[in-house]
Design a protein around this motif. Structure first.
Motif, PDB file in Angstrom:
ATOM      1  N   ALA A  33       0.833  -1.204   0.000  1.00 40.08           N
ATOM      2  CA  ALA A  33       0.000   0.000   0.000  1.00 40.08           C
ATOM      3  C   ALA A  33       0.867   1.255   0.000  1.00 40.08           C
ATOM      4  O   ALA A  33       0.559   2.230  -0.702  1.00 40.08           O
ATOM      5  CB  ALA A  33      -0.932  -0.011   1.204  1.00 40.08           C
ATOM      6  N   ARG A  34       1.968   1.251   0.759  1.00 39.70           N
ATOM      7  CA  ARG A  34       2.878   2.405   0.767  1.00 39.70           C
ATOM      8  C   ARG A  34       3.494   2.628  -0.607  1.00 39.70           C
ATOM      9  O   ARG A  34       3.609   3.764  -1.081  1.00 39.70           O
ATOM     10  CB  ARG A  34       3.974   2.208   1.805  1.00 39.70           C
ATOM     11  N   GLU A  35       3.905   1.548  -1.254  1.00 38.58           N
ATOM     12  CA  GLU A  35       4.503   1.668  -2.588  1.00 38.58           C
ATOM     13  C   GLU A  35       3.494   2.169  -3.616  1.00 38.58           C
ATOM     14  O   GLU A  35       3.822   2.996  -4.458  1.00 38.58           O
ATOM     15  CB  GLU A  35       5.087   0.330  -3.020  1.00 38.58           C
ATOM     16  N   VAL A  36       2.272   1.675  -3.528  1.00 48.09           N
ATOM     17  CA  VAL A  36       1.228   2.131  -4.445  1.00 48.09           C
ATOM     18  C   VAL A  36       0.964   3.611  -4.232  1.00 48.09           C
ATOM     19  O   VAL A  36       0.844   4.384  -5.191  1.00 48.09           O
ATOM     20  CB  VAL A  36      -0.072   1.307  -4.259  1.00 48.09           C
ATOM     21  N   ARG A  37       0.896   4.030  -2.967  1.00 49.17           N
ATOM     22  CA  ARG A  37       0.636   5.443  -2.664  1.00 49.17           C
ATOM     23  C   ARG A  37       1.767   6.324  -3.176  1.00 49.17           C
ATOM     24  O   ARG A  37       1.528   7.393  -3.746  1.00 49.17           O
ATOM     25  CB  ARG A  37       0.471   5.600  -1.160  1.00 49.17           C
ATOM     26  N   SER A  38       3.009   5.891  -3.014  1.00 49.80           N
ATOM     27  CA  SER A  38       4.137   6.701  -3.488  1.00 49.80           C
ATOM     28  C   SER A  38       4.146   6.786  -5.011  1.00 49.80           C
ATOM     29  O   SER A  38       4.490   7.823  -5.578  1.00 49.80           O
ATOM     30  CB  SER A  38       5.460   6.153  -2.966  1.00 49.80           C
ATOM     31  N   GLU A  39       3.770   5.707  -5.687  1.00 46.83           N
ATOM     32  CA  GLU A  39       3.691   5.745  -7.149  1.00 46.83           C
ATOM     33  C   GLU A  39       2.535   6.624  -7.610  1.00 46.83           C
ATOM     34  O   GLU A  39       2.638   7.332  -8.600  1.00 46.83           O
ATOM     35  CB  GLU A  39       3.537   4.331  -7.718  1.00 46.83           C
ATOM     36  N   ALA A  40       1.434   6.583  -6.872  1.00 52.10           N
ATOM     37  CA  ALA A  40       0.274   7.402  -7.243  1.00 52.10           C
ATOM     38  C   ALA A  40       0.575   8.886  -7.110  1.00 52.10           C
ATOM     39  O   ALA A  40       0.015   9.709  -7.840  1.00 52.10           O
ATOM     40  CB  ALA A  40      -0.923   7.027  -6.384  1.00 52.10           C
ATOM     41  N   ARG A  41       1.458   9.252  -6.194  1.00 56.28           N
ATOM     42  CA  ARG A  41       1.845  10.661  -6.044  1.00 56.28           C
ATOM     43  C   ARG A  41       2.610  11.167  -7.257  1.00 56.28           C
ATOM     44  O   ARG A  41       2.668  12.368  -7.493  1.00 56.28           O
ATOM     45  CB  ARG A  41       2.701  10.836  -4.797  1.00 56.28           C
ATOM     46  N   LYS A  42       3.221  10.269  -8.010  1.00 55.99           N
ATOM     47  CA  LYS A  42       4.004  10.663  -9.185  1.00 55.99           C
ATOM     48  C   LYS A  42       3.132  10.946 -10.403  1.00 55.99           C
ATOM     49  O   LYS A  42       3.616  11.467 -11.396  1.00 55.99           O
ATOM     50  CB  LYS A  42       5.009   9.564  -9.536  1.00 55.99           C
ATOM     51  N   ILE A  43       1.867  10.605 -10.339  1.00 61.31           N
ATOM     52  CA  ILE A  43       0.964  10.801 -11.471  1.00 61.31           C
ATOM     53  C   ILE A  43       0.727  12.289 -11.679  1.00 61.31           C
ATOM     54  O   ILE A  43       0.465  13.022 -10.732  1.00 61.31           O
ATOM     55  CB  ILE A  43      -0.379  10.083 -11.239  1.00 61.31           C
TER      56      ILE A  43
END
Length: 101
Positions: free
Chosen positions: A44-54
């Motif tokens: 979940a942390r990795e998904v959230r950090s990747e989503a911030r890059k969008i």
């Protein structure tokens, strides 16, 4: 006529042997140890950090792109309508000639 360099039978055999050796060796991914499983929280942390890059498009960019797509659809529609009409007219003329008038 001169031969190309590397086209001798021995050079061809050497290249074939090298290719066979490369094809026979296992790939690096097959030799790598299996990846460690991550926890649900880590995932979940990795998904959230990747989503911030969008980066989202602005309203103006979306509108311009939509208008461009609509224009291209109309241009393609007119093009295919003209081609269809031309082919249809040509086939009708050929069939008229074939039937004798």
């Amino acid at each position: 006529m001169a031969r190309k360099p590397g086209s001798s039978p021995q050079a061809i055999r050497n290249r074939a042997a090298k290719t066979a050796a490369v094809m026979a060796s296992p790939s690096a991914s097959a030799l790598a140890p299996p990846k460690k499983r991550t926890s649900l929280a880590q995932f979940a942390r990795e998904v959230r950090s990747e989503a911030r890059k969008i980066t989202w498009t602005t309203r103006r960019e979306t509108w311009i792109t939509s208008v461009m797509v609509a224009i291209m659809v109309v241009v393609a529609m007119v093009f295919f309508w003209l081609v269809d009409a031309g082919v249809s007219l040509s086939i009708n003329q050929i069939l008229k000639l074939a039937s004798g008038g």
